[in-house]
Design a protein around this motif. Structure first.
Motif, PDB file in Angstrom:
ATOM      1  N   TRP A 196      -2.277 -10.068   4.018  1.00 50.59           N
ATOM      2  CA  TRP A 196      -1.748  -8.747   4.352  1.00 50.59           C
ATOM      3  C   TRP A 196      -0.976  -8.174   3.163  1.00 50.59           C
ATOM      4  O   TRP A 196      -1.179  -7.018   2.759  1.00 50.59           O
ATOM      5  N   ASP A 197      -0.117  -8.990   2.585  1.00 50.14           N
ATOM      6  CA  ASP A 197       0.696  -8.541   1.450  1.00 50.14           C
ATOM      7  C   ASP A 197      -0.193  -8.171   0.259  1.00 50.14           C
ATOM      8  O   ASP A 197       0.040  -7.157  -0.414  1.00 50.14           O
ATOM      9  N   ALA A 198      -1.210  -8.988  -0.003  1.00 46.81           N
ATOM     10  CA  ALA A 198      -2.099  -8.714  -1.129  1.00 46.81           C
ATOM     11  C   ALA A 198      -2.885  -7.423  -0.913  1.00 46.81           C
ATOM     12  O   ALA A 198      -3.063  -6.624  -1.844  1.00 46.81           O
ATOM     13  N   LEU A 199      -3.349  -7.195   0.311  1.00 46.42           N
ATOM     14  CA  LEU A 199      -4.093  -5.971   0.612  1.00 46.42           C
ATOM     15  C   LEU A 199      -3.223  -4.735   0.481  1.00 46.42           C
ATOM     16  O   LEU A 199      -3.648  -3.711  -0.076  1.00 46.42           O
ATOM     17  N   ILE A 200      -1.994  -4.813   0.989  1.00 46.80           N
ATOM     18  CA  ILE A 200      -1.091  -3.675   0.866  1.00 46.80           C
ATOM     19  C   ILE A 200      -0.810  -3.381  -0.602  1.00 46.80           C
ATOM     20  O   ILE A 200      -0.811  -2.217  -1.044  1.00 46.80           O
ATOM     21  N   LEU A 201      -0.563  -4.431  -1.379  1.00 48.94           N
ATOM     22  CA  LEU A 201      -0.279  -4.228  -2.796  1.00 48.94           C
ATOM     23  C   LEU A 201      -1.449  -3.554  -3.492  1.00 48.94           C
ATOM     24  O   LEU A 201      -1.268  -2.591  -4.251  1.00 48.94           O
ATOM     25  N   ALA A 202      -2.663  -4.045  -3.241  1.00 47.47           N
ATOM     26  CA  ALA A 202      -3.832  -3.445  -3.882  1.00 47.47           C
ATOM     27  C   ALA A 202      -3.997  -1.988  -3.478  1.00 47.47           C
ATOM     28  O   ALA A 202      -4.228  -1.109  -4.321  1.00 47.47           O
ATOM     29  N   ALA A 203      -3.886  -1.708  -2.187  1.00 48.14           N
ATOM     30  CA  ALA A 203      -4.063  -0.335  -1.697  1.00 48.14           C
ATOM     31  C   ALA A 203      -2.987   0.598  -2.251  1.00 48.14           C
ATOM     32  O   ALA A 203      -3.276   1.732  -2.664  1.00 48.14           O
ATOM     33  N   GLU A 204      -1.745   0.139  -2.267  1.00 48.45           N
ATOM     34  CA  GLU A 204      -0.656   0.977  -2.761  1.00 48.45           C
ATOM     35  C   GLU A 204      -0.771   1.215  -4.269  1.00 48.45           C
ATOM     36  O   GLU A 204      -0.496   2.307  -4.760  1.00 48.45           O
ATOM     37  N   ARG A 205      -1.182   0.194  -5.010  1.00 46.24           N
ATOM     38  CA  ARG A 205      -1.364   0.372  -6.450  1.00 46.24           C
ATOM     39  C   ARG A 205      -2.499   1.363  -6.733  1.00 46.24           C
ATOM     40  O   ARG A 205      -2.397   2.193  -7.639  1.00 46.24           O
ATOM     41  N   MET A 206      -3.575   1.277  -5.973  1.00 49.05           N
ATOM     42  CA  MET A 206      -4.671   2.219  -6.159  1.00 49.05           C
ATOM     43  C   MET A 206      -4.201   3.640  -5.879  1.00 49.05           C
ATOM     44  O   MET A 206      -4.489   4.571  -6.639  1.00 49.05           O
ATOM     45  N   ALA A 207      -3.463   3.809  -4.774  1.00 51.72           N
ATOM     46  CA  ALA A 207      -2.951   5.137  -4.433  1.00 51.72           C
ATOM     47  C   ALA A 207      -1.987   5.638  -5.503  1.00 51.72           C
ATOM     48  O   ALA A 207      -2.022   6.817  -5.890  1.00 51.72           O
ATOM     49  N   TRP A 208      -1.123   4.743  -5.994  1.00 55.32           N
ATOM     50  CA  TRP A 208      -0.171   5.143  -7.036  1.00 55.32           C
ATOM     51  C   TRP A 208      -0.892   5.572  -8.309  1.00 55.32           C
ATOM     52  O   TRP A 208      -0.534   6.581  -8.941  1.00 55.32           O
ATOM     53  N   GLY A 209      -1.920   4.825  -8.705  1.00 53.82           N
ATOM     54  CA  GLY A 209      -2.661   5.179  -9.898  1.00 53.82           C
ATOM     55  C   GLY A 209      -3.301   6.549  -9.794  1.00 53.82           C
ATOM     56  O   GLY A 209      -3.305   7.327 -10.752  1.00 53.82           O
ATOM     57  N   ILE A 210      -3.828   6.853  -8.625  1.00 55.70           N
ATOM     58  CA  ILE A 210      -4.452   8.159  -8.423  1.00 55.70           C
ATOM     59  C   ILE A 210      -3.404   9.271  -8.426  1.00 55.70           C
ATOM     60  O   ILE A 210      -3.598  10.334  -9.024  1.00 55.70           O
ATOM     61  N   ARG A 211      -2.274   9.037  -7.773  1.00 58.13           N
ATOM     62  CA  ARG A 211      -1.202  10.038  -7.821  1.00 58.13           C
ATOM     63  C   ARG A 211      -0.758  10.281  -9.263  1.00 58.13           C
ATOM     64  O   ARG A 211      -0.515  11.421  -9.669  1.00 58.13           O
ATOM     65  N   SER A 212      -0.656   9.205 -10.036  1.00 52.57           N
ATOM     66  CA  SER A 212      -0.247   9.337 -11.432  1.00 52.57           C
ATOM     67  C   SER A 212      -1.262  10.105 -12.251  1.00 52.57           C
ATOM     68  O   SER A 212      -0.910  10.757 -13.236  1.00 52.57           O
ATOM     69  N   SER A 213      -2.531  10.022 -11.854  1.00 51.05           N
ATOM     70  CA  SER A 213      -3.557  10.743 -12.602  1.00 51.05           C
ATOM     71  C   SER A 213      -3.461  12.248 -12.387  1.00 51.05           C
ATOM     72  O   SER A 213      -3.986  13.029 -13.187  1.00 51.05           O
ATOM     73  N   GLY A 214      -2.839  12.661 -11.284  1.00 48.74           N
ATOM     74  CA  GLY A 214      -2.685  14.085 -11.004  1.00 48.74           C
ATOM     75  C   GLY A 214      -3.948  14.762 -10.551  1.00 48.74           C
ATOM     76  O   GLY A 214      -4.074  15.990 -10.640  1.00 48.74           O
ATOM     77  N   THR A 215      -4.905  13.998 -10.029  1.00 49.36           N
ATOM     78  CA  THR A 215      -6.194  14.579  -9.670  1.00 49.36           C
ATOM     79  C   THR A 215      -6.245  15.109  -8.246  1.00 49.36           C
ATOM     80  O   THR A 215      -7.210  15.778  -7.879  1.00 49.36           O
TER      81      THR A 215
END
Length: 444
Positions: free
Chosen positions: A338-357
């Protein structure tokens, strides 16, 4: 996303390319992240295979093409590629595969072409054919990794940059990818603009007595056909929101049995073919979301006996409660997963937010809170190790790129992005997949 079958001949969506811009594998694709200037035109079927061939030919030292063993109902071959570390050099000697050149043997079970135990991630796109751009963005992302590796540079997707060292980290994980899992559906959707979701299996077709030309009952929703709680009438409560459909006219039709379709069998074959795969992404559009964990029900990590294989809970499973702590059922997932999945999903979302797309997203959901579903790809990939302890545990994310809010009310098929959105989606997918691979490498 839910069904939408409005036919269209005039729409402001990204055009589908005609011809083959990769010229039978002789022109190599290059994505935005590595400095390319891709045209805002969706890949047609021929171009997807041609682009794969071009990458395998150009980067022979670090890639291999493979053919999945099961032909589609319209006799198409599903092609994938593996990427490993190494900058790659132009190919010197290649074999032919049905008129195309390849850097590997055509027979996937040839002992001269053993499965690579170093492949730890599997990326998949195109399962729902109308979700335009998925195969394209995955291919351009793979091209970015290869070009950046060769040139010793990093990648940039909008406002999010990655170093040359991070590129090598992603490649060292080892990647297998099938950019177009549903080639029949894609060809039909692009030929008709019917917003087509399913494959093209005609076995369950029910002729319409009023409109005999109507073929809506053709095909199976491939993301309801995997062997994980496939028979929803058995595993789910009758009070649950329908996680699939037994009606061939439905766009969520689950087929005639688990893994009844060649496309889902090809997907399962990849996991068997590369038994070290421990991370999986299934690329979808356009819900602007990262989906993790079970689609059967909300998660819990306290009671291992409360799981989809336990018939004691068949009459309550799938009724998603507003307050999961008071729910009659929760799907068991060990806390570390559960922790690993949340981390992966949140990091992916953060990366996309950082991209500004994309504004305001992506959102991160437990799968069942997005849409209760039976027979899905991510549930199948994860639960294989519970069904057979000799299988590798595979942590999966459903990656919904795009933003339906932009176009839902003004285009005939909201799964077809505008040309502008298509280009933004390319950056979004690049940032999301890069974060996924880096997180997987960090946790592996």
């Amino acid at each position: 996303m839910g069904p939408n079958r409005r036919a269209t001949t005039e729409h402001p969506s990204v055009p589908v390319a005609t011809g083959d811009r990769f010229k039978g594998g002789t022109i190599v694709p290059r994505g935005l992240g590595s400095g390319g200037e891709p045209e805002a035109k969706a890949f047609n079927s021929a171009e997807i295979n041609s682009a794969l061939q071009a990458l395998a030919s150009e980067f022979e030292q670090s890639t291999n093409l493979f053919e999945a063993p099961h032909k589609t109902h319209e006799n198409r071959t599903t092609i994938g590629i593996t990427l490993t570390s190494g900058c790659g050099t132009p190919g010197q000697s290649r074999r032919k595969i049905k008129g195309r050149e390849s850097s590997h043997s055509a027979n996937p079970d040839d002992p001269a072409n053993p499965a690579d135990p170093g492949i730890r991630a599997y990326l998949q796109a195109g399962i729902h054919s109308r979700e335009r751009g998925g195969p394209d963005h995955m291919l351009y992302f793979l091209s970015d990794l290869l070009w950046a590796s060769r040139e010793g540079t990093g990648l940039r997707y909008g406002g999010r940059a990655y170093t040359a060292s991070e590129v090598q980290t992603a490649l060292r994980l080892g990647i297998a990818a099938i950019p177009n899992l549903n080639p029949d559906g894609l060809a039909h959707d692009q030929a008709t603009n019917l917003c087509w979701r399913k494959n093209r299996n005609p076995a369950s077709r029910v002729p319409d007595p009023i409109h005999p030309e109507d073929d809506r009952s053709v095909g199976v929703d491939l993301n309801r056909n995997y062997d994980a709680a496939w028979n929803f009438t058995h595993y789910f409560s009758s009070d649950a929101y329908p996680p699939a459909s037994a009606d061939p006219n439905s766009e969520a039709f689950y087929g005639t049995g688990p893994l009844s379709e060649p496309e889902t069998r090809n997907s399962a074959w990849v996991l068997d073919r590369f038994p070290s795969v421990a991370w999986f992404v299934d690329l979808h559009a356009p819900a602007n979301a990262m989906l993790y964990g079970s689609f059967f029900d909300t998660l819990q990590s306290a009671d291992p006996d409360m799981n989809w294989q336990n018939p004691e809970y068949d009459d309550v499973r799938g009724v998603v409660a507003d307050n999961p702590t008071s729910a009659a059922y929760g799907e068991y997932v060990p806390q570390e997963d559960w922790d690993a999945l949340i981390l992966a999903a949140e990091r992916m979302a953060w990366g996309i937010r950082s991209s500004g797309t994309i504004d305001g997203g992506p959102r991160v959901y437990q799968g069942a809170l997005f849409a209760p579903t039976s027979g899905s790809s991510t549930d199948f990939a994860y639960n294989r190790h519970f069904v057979d302890s000799e299988k590798q545990k595979v942590l999966g994310i459903g990656f919904e790129f795009g933003d339906f809010r932009e176009d839902w009310d003004r285009v005939p098929c909201p799964f077809y992005p505008t040309a502008e959105r298509y280009t933004q989606d390319m950056k979004e997918v690049g940032a999301g997949l890069m974060e996924f691979l880096l997180t997987a490498a960090r946790l592996s």
